[in-house]
Write an enzyme that holds these catalytic residues in place. Structure first.
Site, PDB file in Angstrom:
ATOM      1  CE1 TYR A  11      23.777  64.388  29.802  1.00  0.00           C
ATOM      2  CE2 TYR A  11      25.008  64.665  27.754  1.00  0.00           C
ATOM      3  CZ  TYR A  11      23.824  64.420  28.406  1.00  0.00           C
ATOM      4  OH  TYR A  11      22.680  64.218  27.683  1.00  0.00           O
ATOM      5  CB  ALA A  75      37.780  62.360  26.079  1.00  0.00           C
ATOM      6  CE1 TYR A 141      36.151  64.274  21.286  1.00  0.00           C
ATOM      7  CE2 TYR A 141      34.600  64.792  19.526  1.00  0.00           C
ATOM      8  CZ  TYR A 141      34.891  64.150  20.714  1.00  0.00           C
ATOM      9  OH  TYR A 141      33.942  63.382  21.327  1.00  0.00           O
TER      10      TYR A 141
HETATM   11  N1  LIG Z   1      28.215  64.528  24.973  1.00  0.00           N
HETATM   12  C1  LIG Z   1      28.174  64.123  23.705  1.00  0.00           C
HETATM   13  O1  LIG Z   1      27.250  64.464  22.930  1.00  0.00           O
HETATM   14  C2  LIG Z   1      29.261  63.207  23.182  1.00  0.00           C
HETATM   15  C3  LIG Z   1      29.199  62.805  21.839  1.00  0.00           C
HETATM   16  C4  LIG Z   1      30.175  61.942  21.358  1.00  0.00           C
HETATM   17  C5  LIG Z   1      31.183  61.489  22.193  1.00  0.00           C
HETATM   18  N2  LIG Z   1      31.240  61.920  23.482  1.00  0.00           N
HETATM   19  C6  LIG Z   1      32.335  61.429  24.331  1.00  0.00           C
HETATM   20  O2  LIG Z   1      31.773  60.991  25.552  1.00  0.00           O
HETATM   21  C7  LIG Z   1      32.685  61.200  26.607  1.00  0.00           C
HETATM   22  C8  LIG Z   1      32.004  61.937  27.739  1.00  0.00           C
HETATM   23  O3  LIG Z   1      31.502  63.182  27.232  1.00  0.00           O
HETATM   24  P1  LIG Z   1      30.729  64.185  28.204  1.00  0.00           P
HETATM   25  O4  LIG Z   1      29.830  65.001  27.343  1.00  0.00           O
HETATM   26  O5  LIG Z   1      30.186  63.430  29.340  1.00  0.00           O
HETATM   27  O6  LIG Z   1      31.947  65.093  28.691  1.00  0.00           O
HETATM   28  P2  LIG Z   1      32.171  65.783  30.133  1.00  0.00           P
HETATM   29  O7  LIG Z   1      33.185  66.866  29.889  1.00  0.00           O
HETATM   30  O8  LIG Z   1      30.869  66.140  30.762  1.00  0.00           O
HETATM   31  O9  LIG Z   1      32.816  64.610  30.997  1.00  0.00           O
HETATM   32  C9  LIG Z   1      34.159  64.221  30.870  1.00  0.00           C
HETATM   33  C10 LIG Z   1      34.668  63.935  32.277  1.00  0.00           C
HETATM   34  O10 LIG Z   1      36.025  63.494  32.162  1.00  0.00           O
HETATM   35  C11 LIG Z   1      36.796  64.131  33.161  1.00  0.00           C
HETATM   36  N3  LIG Z   1      38.186  64.187  32.697  1.00  0.00           N
HETATM   37  C12 LIG Z   1      38.698  64.893  31.662  1.00  0.00           C
HETATM   38  N4  LIG Z   1      40.023  64.666  31.559  1.00  0.00           N
HETATM   39  C13 LIG Z   1      40.345  63.792  32.547  1.00  0.00           C
HETATM   40  C14 LIG Z   1      41.542  63.160  32.950  1.00  0.00           C
HETATM   41  N5  LIG Z   1      42.710  63.369  32.306  1.00  0.00           N
HETATM   42  N6  LIG Z   1      41.511  62.281  34.001  1.00  0.00           N
HETATM   43  C15 LIG Z   1      40.342  62.036  34.658  1.00  0.00           C
HETATM   44  N7  LIG Z   1      39.168  62.627  34.325  1.00  0.00           N
HETATM   45  C16 LIG Z   1      39.174  63.479  33.267  1.00  0.00           C
HETATM   46  C17 LIG Z   1      36.169  65.510  33.304  1.00  0.00           C
HETATM   47  O11 LIG Z   1      36.484  66.146  34.516  1.00  0.00           O
HETATM   48  C18 LIG Z   1      34.688  65.180  33.176  1.00  0.00           C
HETATM   49  O12 LIG Z   1      34.119  64.903  34.427  1.00  0.00           O
HETATM   50  C19 LIG Z   1      33.882  61.915  26.011  1.00  0.00           C
HETATM   51  O13 LIG Z   1      34.891  60.967  25.769  1.00  0.00           O
HETATM   52  C20 LIG Z   1      33.357  62.473  24.715  1.00  0.00           C
HETATM   53  O14 LIG Z   1      34.372  62.593  23.748  1.00  0.00           O
HETATM   54  C21 LIG Z   1      30.300  62.766  24.001  1.00  0.00           C
END
Ligand SMILES: NC(=O)c1ccc[n+]([C@@H]2O[C@H](COP(=O)([O-])OP(=O)(O)OC[C@H]3O[C@@H](n4cnc5c(N)ncnc54)[C@H](O)[C@@H]3O)[C@@H](O)[C@H]2O)c1
Length: 332
Positions: A11, A75, A141
């Site tokens: 995302y 992550a 987390y």
């Molecule tokens: N969405 C939120 O509200 C939010 C809030 C705070 C922090 N975050 C952080 O932002 C980041 C992205 O969040 P998101 O909502 O887009 O998550 P998401 O799950 O949509 O995207 C994470 C992407 O990382 C990839 N991935 C996971 N493990 C992997 C690996 N070992 N090697 C390669 N790719 C890998 C997944 O396939 C996925 O495409 C994360 O680190 C999350 O902790 C998100």
């Protein structure tokens, strides 16, 4: 700049890739599709399948593509799963994160922006939360994100890494091309929109918090504002820039908090539809209020969360859901 975006098929990553390509950067995405769902539009970027936890493969990738900076979005980030299965979170977020730092060190790449989270603060002692508040996460987390931030700080002093940790609050909304899709979906706005679309009731998880409407207060940030902060943070990692001589930690939010009932009222207003809302018990582990103090990001990056209104986030997320799952024809 040539940038590697880990998790760029997810995302936050996919919308950030759009912004970086638009700003003229060359982007390589590394994603193993562990948690990203759907088919993001990554036009203009190269997509490589693989994990950031494979040190040697990542070192080769950094060297082959002449990468200058890394945006580490990948992550595991589902709080209840992290509490049930700490091993997965330590292996992926910490062990994998250190493998990435090592690959960067070996390849001589020292510019890094990390997706961190408000979960590093746990239950804050003051709200809005400043970056120098105590870091006392209350789930695995948040703990693994704090650990990776700390490791990046030590790599800065030992190896000249130039790291920025961006502590996002609640990201919401969509671009014209990419948006949020998780399975299961842990986030409020997409779940409210799903209730509107399906007609199924929405259950409030706790109505007895010490807040004005009894529900939890959160700070919502438009994913397009976040993508812009990523761009600005990556540019701040350039060698010689005093902002990143050590770990630079920045909160990213709108600086305003909303209770769940306020978000529901705004969804109903923006979409012109009523939601059936039920009251349920607390989930456990939810702090009453998480709101970012964002002065540092404003000052250091010259960044403003200009699109982060609930209306814009709800409207764009609704449009994204509709593109993904168009309504069935009425007579079918
Ligand atoms: N969405 C939120 O509200 C939010 C809030 C705070 C922090 N975050 C952080 O932002 C980041 C992205 O969040 P998101 O909502 O887009 O998550 P998401 O799950 O949509 O995207 C994470 C992407 O990382 C990839 N991935 C996971 N493990 C992997 C690996 N070992 N090697 C390669 N790719 C890998 C997944 O396939 C996925 O495409 C994360 O680190 C999350 O902790 C998100």
């Amino acid at each position: 700049m040539r940038v590697l975006v880990t998790g760029g098929a997810g995302y936050v990553g996919s919308v950030s890739v759009e912004r970086l390509v638009e700003a003229g950067h060359e982007v390589v995405v590394l994603d193993n599709h562990a948690t990203g769902f759907g088919s993001p539009d990554l036009t203009g970027a190269e997509l490589v399948d693989g994990t950031y936890g494979d040190r040697d493969a990542v070192q080769r990738l950094l060297e082959d593509r002449g990468i200058e900076a890394v945006l580490h979005c990948a992550a595991r980030s589902v709080v209840p799963e992290s509490v049930r299965n700490p091993s997965l979170y330590y292996v992926e977020n910490v062990q994998g994160g250190i493998a990435l730092l090592e690959a960067m060190r070996l390849a001589g790449v020292n510019r890094l922006v990390i997706s961190s989270t408000a979960a590093v603060y746990g239950v804050p002692e003051e709200v809005p939360i400043p970056e120098d508040a105590r870091l006392q996460p209350i789930n695995t987390y948040g703990e693994t994100k704090r650990t990776l931030e700390t490791a990046a700080g030590w790599y800065a002093s030992a190896h000249g890494l130039r790291p920025v940790a961006l502590r996002y609050f609640n990201v919401a909304g969509a671009s014209e091309r990419n948006g949020e899709r998780h399975e299961p979906e842990p986030h409020l706005i997409p779940n409210l929109l799903t209730s509107v679309r399906t007609g199924l009731p929405f259950t409030l998880t706790g109505v007895d918090y010490p807040t004005p409407d009894g529900t939890t207060i959160r700070d919502y940030l438009h994913v397009l504002d976040l993508a812009e902060a990523h761009r600005a943070a990556l540019e701040a990692t350039v060698p010689g820039d005093p902002r990143t001589d050590g770990l630079l930690a920045l909160n990213l939010g709108s600086g305003r908090g909303f209770g769940v009932r306020e978000v529901i009222a705004e969804v109903e207003r923006v979409l012109g539809q009523r939601l059936e809302v039920r009251e349920g018990p607390r989930r456990g582990g939810d702090p009453p209020a998480l709101v970012a103090k964002i002065d540092r990001a404003r000052e250091v990056l010259g960044w403003t969360p200009e699109r982060s209104t609930l209306e814009a986030m709800i409207g764009s997320a609704w449009a994204y859901q509709a593109r993904r799952e168009p309504a069935a024809p009425a007579d079918s």
